[in-house]
Design an enzyme around this catalytic site. Sequence first.
Site, short mmCIF file in Angstrom:
data_model
loop_
_atom_site.label_atom_id
_atom_site.label_comp_id
_atom_site.label_asym_id
_atom_site.label_seq_id
_atom_site.Cartn_x
_atom_site.Cartn_y
_atom_site.Cartn_z
N ASP A 17 0.87 -1.16 0.00
CA ASP A 17 0.00 0.00 0.00
C ASP A 17 0.91 1.23 0.00
O ASP A 17 2.08 1.14 0.40
CB ASP A 17 -0.90 -0.03 1.24
CG ASP A 17 -1.89 1.12 1.25
OD1 ASP A 17 -2.50 1.39 0.20
OD2 ASP A 17 -2.05 1.75 2.31
N ASP A 19 0.06 4.98 0.98
CA ASP A 19 -0.05 5.93 2.09
C ASP A 19 -0.05 5.20 3.43
O ASP A 19 -0.82 4.27 3.64
CB ASP A 19 -1.33 6.74 1.95
CG ASP A 19 -1.44 7.46 0.60
OD1 ASP A 19 -0.41 7.58 -0.08
OD2 ASP A 19 -2.55 7.88 0.23
#
Length: 196
Positions: A17, A19
């Site tokens: 991922d 952020d």
Amino acid sequence: MSPDDRPVGFGRAVFLDRDGVLIEDVHHLTSVEQLRLLPHVPETLARLHRAGWGLIIATNQSVVARGLITEERLREIHHALESALRVRGAEIDAIYYCPHHPEGTLPAYRRVCECRKPNPGMLIRAADEWHLDLGASVIVGDAASDIEAGRRAGCRTVLIGASEAPARPGPPSAGDADYVAANLEDAARWIVAHFS
């Protein structure tokens, strides 16, 4: 990098991922100026690459569906992220993003799709394009949707514990990710120790 340029041994990947895992989560990042790498991220990514792991970002980006930025601008941000990592010795093999949201303000992006996590569409597409064994791959994320996408794709799962669970490195209990890590560096140590 294209799938044809992938490194030798690239049959498995760490899906990342964006952020909260690689960069600071600023909630709806819309400009290059907001990019801030989290501590030890480039060194950790380089260590995973040396250990034979492909590195693929898989990120939900509803900022496009919300009309906050265009896909072109998002790609510029991702290019800047790749450049910031490269100058510090780290390479990302591919970036997949979902621009959709079921409540988006732009009709072209307002939809329920297979690519938005917790759906596994981005991981499955990457596996097809990069000839990955999803069962030998790992997803690292900081949200339940990342872990669920990994489970649905058949990957092992690592939760960065800060956002949705207390950080508690160690073995999981029933229903958790396969590992809960304090940060990406901790996640990488677990991945290399168990699967390299």
